[in-house]
Design a protein around this motif. Structure first.
Motif, PDB file in Angstrom:
ATOM      1  N   GLU A  29       0.824  -1.211   0.000  1.00 43.92           N
ATOM      2  CA  GLU A  29       0.000   0.000   0.000  1.00 43.92           C
ATOM      3  C   GLU A  29       0.857   1.259   0.000  1.00 43.92           C
ATOM      4  OE1 GLU A  29      -3.390   0.573   2.442  1.00 43.92           O
ATOM      5  OE2 GLU A  29      -3.859  -1.559   2.483  1.00 43.92           O
ATOM      6  N   LEU A  30       1.897   1.272   0.831  1.00 46.69           N
ATOM      7  CA  LEU A  30       2.769   2.449   0.896  1.00 46.69           C
ATOM      8  C   LEU A  30       3.500   2.674  -0.420  1.00 46.69           C
ATOM      9  CD1 LEU A  30       4.274   2.109   4.466  1.00 46.69           C
ATOM     10  CD2 LEU A  30       2.945   4.040   3.610  1.00 46.69           C
ATOM     11  N   ALA A  31       3.935   1.599  -1.065  1.00 41.80           N
ATOM     12  CA  ALA A  31       4.640   1.739  -2.341  1.00 41.80           C
ATOM     13  C   ALA A  31       3.754   2.398  -3.387  1.00 41.80           C
ATOM     14  CB  ALA A  31       5.124   0.377  -2.828  1.00 41.80           C
ATOM     15  N   ASP A  32       2.450   2.146  -3.308  1.00 42.99           N
ATOM     16  CA  ASP A  32       1.513   2.779  -4.231  1.00 42.99           C
ATOM     17  C   ASP A  32       1.251   4.238  -3.848  1.00 42.99           C
ATOM     18  OD1 ASP A  32      -0.338   2.717  -6.456  1.00 42.99           O
ATOM     19  OD2 ASP A  32      -1.931   2.759  -4.944  1.00 42.99           O
ATOM     20  N   LEU A  33       1.258   4.532  -2.541  1.00 43.46           N
ATOM     21  CA  LEU A  33       0.956   5.881  -2.070  1.00 43.46           C
ATOM     22  C   LEU A  33       2.132   6.853  -2.178  1.00 43.46           C
ATOM     23  CD1 LEU A  33      -1.069   5.134   1.165  1.00 43.46           C
ATOM     24  CD2 LEU A  33      -1.933   6.125  -0.937  1.00 43.46           C
ATOM     25  N   LEU A  34       3.352   6.355  -2.020  1.00 43.01           N
ATOM     26  CA  LEU A  34       4.511   7.252  -1.977  1.00 43.01           C
ATOM     27  C   LEU A  34       4.641   8.168  -3.198  1.00 43.01           C
ATOM     28  CD1 LEU A  34       7.186   4.996  -0.268  1.00 43.01           C
ATOM     29  CD2 LEU A  34       6.151   7.078   0.649  1.00 43.01           C
ATOM     30  N   PRO A  35       4.478   7.667  -4.419  1.00 43.82           N
ATOM     31  CA  PRO A  35       4.583   8.585  -5.558  1.00 43.82           C
ATOM     32  C   PRO A  35       3.537   9.700  -5.508  1.00 43.82           C
ATOM     33  CG  PRO A  35       4.573   6.311  -6.317  1.00 43.82           C
ATOM     34  CD  PRO A  35       4.271   6.294  -4.855  1.00 43.82           C
ATOM     35  N   ARG A  36       2.328   9.359  -5.041  1.00 41.89           N
ATOM     36  CA  ARG A  36       1.274  10.376  -4.968  1.00 41.89           C
ATOM     37  C   ARG A  36       1.544  11.365  -3.841  1.00 41.89           C
ATOM     38  NH1 ARG A  36      -3.985   7.035  -4.791  1.00 41.89           N
ATOM     39  NH2 ARG A  36      -2.628   5.335  -4.175  1.00 41.89           N
ATOM     40  N   LEU A  37       2.079  10.863  -2.713  1.00 36.93           N
ATOM     41  CA  LEU A  37       2.417  11.764  -1.612  1.00 36.93           C
ATOM     42  C   LEU A  37       3.530  12.721  -2.012  1.00 36.93           C
ATOM     43  CD1 LEU A  37       2.305   9.327   1.415  1.00 36.93           C
ATOM     44  CD2 LEU A  37       0.768  11.241   0.987  1.00 36.93           C
ATOM     45  N   ALA A  38       4.446  12.231  -2.821  1.00 39.12           N
ATOM     46  CA  ALA A  38       5.566  13.060  -3.266  1.00 39.12           C
ATOM     47  C   ALA A  38       5.194  13.883  -4.496  1.00 39.12           C
ATOM     48  CB  ALA A  38       6.773  12.182  -3.587  1.00 39.12           C
ATOM     49  N   ALA A  39       3.960  13.732  -4.962  1.00 44.98           N
ATOM     50  CA  ALA A  39       3.475  14.415  -6.168  1.00 44.98           C
ATOM     51  C   ALA A  39       4.351  14.085  -7.364  1.00 44.98           C
ATOM     52  CB  ALA A  39       3.387  15.925  -5.948  1.00 44.98           C
ATOM     53  N   ALA A  40       4.815  12.840  -7.408  1.00 51.69           N
ATOM     54  CA  ALA A  40       5.661  12.399  -8.515  1.00 51.69           C
ATOM     55  C   ALA A  40       4.800  11.699  -9.560  1.00 51.69           C
ATOM     56  CB  ALA A  40       6.729  11.428  -8.005  1.00 51.69           C
ATOM     57  N   PRO A  41       5.121  11.907 -10.825  1.00 51.25           N
ATOM     58  CA  PRO A  41       4.386  11.172 -11.856  1.00 51.25           C
ATOM     59  C   PRO A  41       4.722   9.690 -11.764  1.00 51.25           C
ATOM     60  CG  PRO A  41       6.211  12.384 -12.822  1.00 51.25           C
ATOM     61  CD  PRO A  41       6.132  12.787 -11.375  1.00 51.25           C
ATOM     62  N   HIS A  42       3.816   8.831 -12.217  1.00 48.68           N
ATOM     63  CA  HIS A  42       4.027   7.389 -12.124  1.00 48.68           C
ATOM     64  C   HIS A  42       5.231   6.921 -12.931  1.00 48.68           C
ATOM     65  CE1 HIS A  42       0.743   6.237  -9.587  1.00 48.68           C
ATOM     66  NE2 HIS A  42      -0.075   7.001 -10.287  1.00 48.68           N
ATOM     67  N   ASP A  43       5.636   7.670 -13.930  1.00 47.97           N
ATOM     68  CA  ASP A  43       6.813   7.278 -14.713  1.00 47.97           C
ATOM     69  C   ASP A  43       8.037   8.107 -14.299  1.00 47.97           C
ATOM     70  OD1 ASP A  43       5.846   9.658 -15.695  1.00 47.97           O
ATOM     71  OD2 ASP A  43       6.120   9.128 -17.806  1.00 47.97           O
ATOM     72  N   SER A  44       8.131   8.454 -13.026  1.00 49.64           N
ATOM     73  CA  SER A  44       9.257   9.249 -12.540  1.00 49.64           C
ATOM     74  C   SER A  44      10.516   8.399 -12.467  1.00 49.64           C
ATOM     75  CB  SER A  44       8.928   9.836 -11.162  1.00 49.64           C
ATOM     76  OG  SER A  44       8.814   8.799 -10.224  1.00 49.64           O
ATOM     77  N   ALA A  45      11.606   9.011 -12.013  1.00 56.32           N
ATOM     78  CA  ALA A  45      12.909   8.351 -11.978  1.00 56.32           C
ATOM     79  C   ALA A  45      12.918   7.127 -11.063  1.00 56.32           C
ATOM     80  CB  ALA A  45      13.983   9.344 -11.540  1.00 56.32           C
TER      81      ALA A  45
END
Length: 93
Positions: A29-45
């Motif tokens: 669950e956290l792995a899915d949430l972290l990009p959104r919490l960081a406002a990172a796009p799903h295809d980020s680095a």
């Protein structure tokens, strides 16, 4: 790799398996949430594996915070320690 399915031999083994299952669920669950919490796009680095590694550290920090008399400060201390190690939290290259 999955563990063979067999009933726990005793209460201690049951609790250990339960904690392991809960940890895996929280990390997913956290792995899915972290990009959104960081406002990172799903295809980020950072890739899914790196977010999963980060999620493991966050889940552990939450466990530390919940079981320590120092609470959140203990969890933050763990994250600072993990971030300070070369192989702790993965860095983008």
């Amino acid at each position: 790799m999955t563990e063979p399915l067999y009933p726990p031999l005793n209460t201690r083994e049951f609790i250990a398996k339960w904690h392991s299952a809960v940890e895996k669920h929280l990390i997913a669950e956290l792995a899915d949430l972290l990009p959104r919490l960081a406002a990172a796009p799903h295809d980020s680095a950072l890739g899914k594996e790196q977010y999963a590694a980060l999620a493991h550290h966050v889940a552990y920090a939450l466990q530390v915070a919940g079981s320590s008399d120092d609470g959140v400060q203990a969890g933050l201390a763990y994250l600072k320690q993990a971030a300070g190690t070369a192989d702790g939290i993965p860095q983008t290259s």
